[in-house]
Enzyme design. Structure first.
Site, PDB file in Angstrom:
ATOM      1  N   ARG A 110       2.200  20.451   5.752  1.00  0.00           N
ATOM      2  CA  ARG A 110       3.356  19.500   6.306  1.00  0.00           C
ATOM      3  C   ARG A 110       4.425  20.373   7.250  1.00  0.00           C
ATOM      4  O   ARG A 110       4.532  19.781   8.355  1.00  0.00           O
ATOM      5  CB  ARG A 110       4.062  18.685   5.425  1.00  0.00           C
ATOM      6  CG  ARG A 110       3.202  17.641   4.461  1.00  0.00           C
ATOM      7  CD  ARG A 110       3.812  16.672   3.684  1.00  0.00           C
ATOM      8  NE  ARG A 110       4.639  15.868   4.441  1.00  0.00           N
ATOM      9  CZ  ARG A 110       5.974  15.958   4.788  1.00  0.00           C
ATOM     10  NH1 ARG A 110       6.496  16.791   4.161  1.00  0.00           N
ATOM     11  NH2 ARG A 110       6.564  14.946   5.489  1.00  0.00           N
ATOM     12  N   CYS A 142      -2.878  33.825   9.424  1.00  0.00           N
ATOM     13  CA  CYS A 142      -2.862  34.608  10.559  1.00  0.00           C
ATOM     14  C   CYS A 142      -2.400  33.481  11.712  1.00  0.00           C
ATOM     15  O   CYS A 142      -3.057  33.200  12.595  1.00  0.00           O
ATOM     16  CB  CYS A 142      -3.988  35.188  10.951  1.00  0.00           C
ATOM     17  SG  CYS A 142      -4.200  36.373   9.698  1.00  0.00           S
ATOM     18  N   GLU A 143      -1.310  32.904  11.689  1.00  0.00           N
ATOM     19  CA  GLU A 143      -0.936  31.655  12.549  1.00  0.00           C
ATOM     20  C   GLU A 143       0.957  31.757  12.500  1.00  0.00           C
ATOM     21  O   GLU A 143       1.144  31.984  11.575  1.00  0.00           O
ATOM     22  CB  GLU A 143      -0.978  30.389  12.228  1.00  0.00           C
ATOM     23  CG  GLU A 143      -2.663  30.030  11.897  1.00  0.00           C
ATOM     24  CD  GLU A 143      -3.180  29.791  13.353  1.00  0.00           C
ATOM     25  OE1 GLU A 143      -2.753  29.374  14.142  1.00  0.00           O
ATOM     26  OE2 GLU A 143      -4.512  29.741  13.433  1.00  0.00           O
ATOM     27  N   GLU A 158       0.824  -1.284  -0.110  1.00  0.00           N
ATOM     28  CA  GLU A 158      -0.073  -0.119   0.124  1.00  0.00           C
ATOM     29  C   GLU A 158       0.894   1.425   0.036  1.00  0.00           C
ATOM     30  O   GLU A 158       0.836   2.009   0.927  1.00  0.00           O
ATOM     31  CB  GLU A 158      -0.788   0.080   1.264  1.00  0.00           C
ATOM     32  CG  GLU A 158      -1.687  -1.362   1.424  1.00  0.00           C
ATOM     33  CD  GLU A 158      -2.190  -1.273   2.928  1.00  0.00           C
ATOM     34  OE1 GLU A 158      -2.009  -0.508   3.833  1.00  0.00           O
ATOM     35  OE2 GLU A 158      -2.978  -2.496   3.347  1.00  0.00           O
ATOM     36  N   PRO A 159       1.755   1.505  -0.944  1.00  0.00           N
ATOM     37  CA  PRO A 159       2.604   2.551  -0.999  1.00  0.00           C
ATOM     38  C   PRO A 159       1.813   3.865  -1.390  1.00  0.00           C
ATOM     39  O   PRO A 159       0.924   4.110  -2.166  1.00  0.00           O
ATOM     40  CB  PRO A 159       3.679   2.305  -2.018  1.00  0.00           C
ATOM     41  CG  PRO A 159       2.986   1.523  -3.014  1.00  0.00           C
ATOM     42  CD  PRO A 159       1.982   0.732  -2.285  1.00  0.00           C
ATOM     43  N   GLY A 160       2.038   5.189  -0.878  1.00  0.00           N
ATOM     44  CA  GLY A 160       1.687   6.202  -1.133  1.00  0.00           C
ATOM     45  C   GLY A 160       2.479   7.463  -1.394  1.00  0.00           C
ATOM     46  O   GLY A 160       2.832   7.794  -2.723  1.00  0.00           O
ATOM     47  N   ARG A 161       3.091   7.915  -0.398  1.00  0.00           N
ATOM     48  CA  ARG A 161       4.229   9.047  -0.364  1.00  0.00           C
ATOM     49  C   ARG A 161       5.357   8.691  -1.670  1.00  0.00           C
ATOM     50  O   ARG A 161       5.623   9.356  -2.230  1.00  0.00           O
ATOM     51  CB  ARG A 161       4.839   9.047   0.985  1.00  0.00           C
ATOM     52  CG  ARG A 161       5.779  10.355   0.884  1.00  0.00           C
ATOM     53  CD  ARG A 161       6.524  10.329   2.160  1.00  0.00           C
ATOM     54  NE  ARG A 161       5.907   9.901   3.298  1.00  0.00           N
ATOM     55  CZ  ARG A 161       5.200  11.163   4.130  1.00  0.00           C
ATOM     56  NH1 ARG A 161       5.583  12.282   3.637  1.00  0.00           N
ATOM     57  NH2 ARG A 161       4.423  10.840   5.094  1.00  0.00           N
ATOM     58  N   TYR A 194       3.832  18.928  11.108  1.00  0.00           N
ATOM     59  CA  TYR A 194       4.930  17.921  11.389  1.00  0.00           C
ATOM     60  C   TYR A 194       6.355  18.588  11.719  1.00  0.00           C
ATOM     61  O   TYR A 194       7.322  17.919  11.774  1.00  0.00           O
ATOM     62  CB  TYR A 194       4.986  16.723  10.516  1.00  0.00           C
ATOM     63  CG  TYR A 194       4.010  16.165   9.862  1.00  0.00           C
ATOM     64  CD1 TYR A 194       3.222  15.193  10.661  1.00  0.00           C
ATOM     65  CD2 TYR A 194       3.591  16.339   8.638  1.00  0.00           C
ATOM     66  CE1 TYR A 194       2.106  14.565  10.346  1.00  0.00           C
ATOM     67  CE2 TYR A 194       2.173  15.705   8.183  1.00  0.00           C
ATOM     68  CZ  TYR A 194       1.700  14.959   9.061  1.00  0.00           C
ATOM     69  OH  TYR A 194       0.697  14.154   8.620  1.00  0.00           O
TER      70      TYR A 194
HETATM   71  C1  PLP Z   1      -1.215   6.292   4.771  1.00  0.00           C
HETATM   72  C2  PLP Z   1      -1.207   4.644   4.670  1.00  0.00           C
HETATM   73  C3  PLP Z   1      -0.390   3.901   3.767  1.00  0.00           C
HETATM   74  C4  PLP Z   1       0.406   4.648   2.890  1.00  0.00           C
HETATM   75  O1  PLP Z   1       1.705   5.370   3.782  1.00  0.00           O
HETATM   76  P1  PLP Z   1       2.770   5.923   2.874  1.00  0.00           P
HETATM   77  O2  PLP Z   1       3.670   6.414   3.984  1.00  0.00           O
HETATM   78  O3  PLP Z   1       2.169   7.246   1.992  1.00  0.00           O
HETATM   79  O4  PLP Z   1       3.286   4.975   1.907  1.00  0.00           O
HETATM   80  C5  PLP Z   1      -0.546   2.743   3.496  1.00  0.00           C
HETATM   81  N1  PLP Z   1      -1.481   1.953   4.400  1.00  0.00           N
HETATM   82  C6  PLP Z   1      -2.436   2.748   5.403  1.00  0.00           C
HETATM   83  C7  PLP Z   1      -3.312   1.888   5.897  1.00  0.00           C
HETATM   84  C8  PLP Z   1      -2.166   3.917   5.579  1.00  0.00           C
HETATM   85  O5  PLP Z   1      -2.862   4.593   6.422  1.00  0.00           O
END
Ligand code: PLP
Length: 424
Positions: free
Chosen positions: A323, A353-354, A284-287, A327
């Site tokens: 971000r 305004c922060e 499940e890659p995102g970033r 963070y």
């Molecule tokens: C956010 C998330 C991801 C993706 O994470 P990345 O750091 O963006 O790769 C995968 N699985 C689950 C369950 C998430 O909440």
């Protein structure tokens, strides 16, 4: 022509002093579409995906893009065409995937707080798997599935209690996190799931955090999950797939995460050694698919030199790019046009305004009002986390493909931001 690449950003480069994404000049895009503006490289996204595909060559593996990183429809469409499934965390994300033409059978639904109506809608759409995060959710999903005369495909998210060595807000695989079912309770949760008539056990999953830059935590988590697979299957419950989540980091500021194919070479060696190399795998890659494919263009409005600090006020803010405020994240900030001159140190801040509204601190830049800056690594968790705070419309988005630029989201007008409100 004099070309100069930016390390870690292969599709962003200066040509004769002017910044390009692929073959499109960024100053021209800013002129056409205004600022702040998100610009993404299609090739950068597809090449990030290709690294995973190479890593899994010859294996049974499904890549499910974790769309919360960047959920714009055209980007989902791009990944759907490239064969990806999707990891969703809400009913809204389900609607986005279906609108973008994603295959429901390749959707996995994660998240600790799925509502019954989200469960119903996901079941009716025929999604591939629910990643269940608590015993209570198992019971609720069973009831919803039975009320529809269906069986819900489920995987249980295990909390492997490993330290992903990342920011505490994006670490998810430790005992103190709200995610997943504790390692010790996993077997009994599977026995309960297998006994519920509305559920069909199909897999197991984990996701230990985000912006992970070392292989160690993944290898540890894999061992912990495979120990559980051994135990669950010894109890007579077969797991069709094993899902190792996402979380691989990107280079924001000299970070050196392993490449996806190199990481998976190590992980697959461990899977093979433990006898699970032939199992259906999911990730499940995102970033790591989108983060370094995007930049945010912003214009310098005012320079405000001071006794202790010099402020450079730009037209992008924490509502566009949350971000840093959220963070204390670091994004490189570079000029869109290179110019000779003496640099000074600037805090690059937005109009909101922060005091938390900053994009970068102590940046050495040579600046004049009207200059364009590019905030790098802005493809993930920027637009998807943006808001309308201070009644600022969200920026426009452009996807670049070679020398073509496609507007994939128009800028929000003030009227867009209060469209759903009514006067007394
Ligand atoms: C956010 C998330 C991801 C993706 O994470 P990345 O750091 O963006 O790769 C995968 N699985 C689950 C369950 C998430 O909440």
């Amino acid at each position: 022509m004099n070309a100069q690449n930016l390390p870690g950003h292969p599709y962003v480069a200066y040509r004769d002093g002017s910044l390009y994404i692929e073959d499109v000049r960024l100053d021209a895009l800013a002129r056409t579409h205004g600022t702040p503006l998100f610009v993404y490289s299609k090739s950068a996204m597809l090449s990030a995906l290709a690294a995973y595909q190479r890593g899994f060559a010859g294996r049974k593996a499904q890549i499910c893009y974790a769309m919360k990183a960047n959920s714009s429809l055209a980007i989902l469409q791009l990944f759907a065409h490239a064969g990806c499934g999707f990891d969703i965390v809400s009913g809204g994300e389900l609607d986005r995937v279906l609108t973008a033409g994603g295959d429901p059978a390749k959707i996995i639904f994660s998240g600790v707080g799925k509502t019954q109506s989200e469960m119903r809608r996901a079941l009716e759409s025929g999604i591939g798997c629910f990643n269940v995060e608590s015993e209570a959710e198992l019971e609720a999903l069973d009831a919803v599935a039975r009320s529809l005369g269906r069986r819900a495909p489920v995987s249980i998210r295990v909390n492997p209690n490993v330290d992903a060595k990342t920011h505490p807000y994006i670490s998810t695989g430790l005992k103190g996190n709200k995610f997943g079912i504790a390692h010790e309770r996993t077997l009994s949760a599977y026995q309960r799931a297998a006994a519920l008539p509305g559920l069909q056990v199909v897999g197991i999953d984990c996701h230990i955090g985000s912006q992970i830059t070392q292989a160690g935590p993944y290898l540890d988590a894999m061992d912990r999950v495979l120990d559980l697979v051994d135990a669950i299957e010894a109890a007579g419950i077969h797991l069709h797939h094993i899902d190792f989540g996402g979380g691989l980091g990107i280079n924001y500021n000299g970070d050196a995460p392993p490449a996806a194919d190199a990481l998976w070479e190590q992980l697959l060696a461990k899977l093979d050694a433990r006898g699970y190399g032939e199992r259906q795998l999911m990730i499940e890659p995102g970033r790591s698919l989108v983060g370094n494919a995007g930049v945010c263009l912003t214009e310098v409005l005012y320079l405000k030199p001071g006794e202790n600090k010099n402020f450079c006020i730009v037209d992008a803010a924490m509502n566009d790019l949350p971000r840093p405020a959220m963070y204390e994240a670091y994004h490189q900030i570079v000029p869109v046009a290179l110019r000779a001159g003496t640099a000074s140190n600037w805090d690059v801040v937005g109009p909101v305004c922060e005091s938390g509204d900053w994009l970068g601190r102590d940046r050495s830049l040579e600046l004049q009002p009207g200059d364009l800056l590019a905030v790098l690594s802005a493809g993930a968790y920027c637009m998807s986390m943006s808001s309308n705070y201070n009644t600022r419309g969200r920026p426009a988005e452009v996807l670049v493909d070679g020398d073509q630029a496609h507007l994939i989201r128009r800028r929000e007008s003030p009227a867009d931001t209060f469209r759903h409100e009514s006067l007394l």
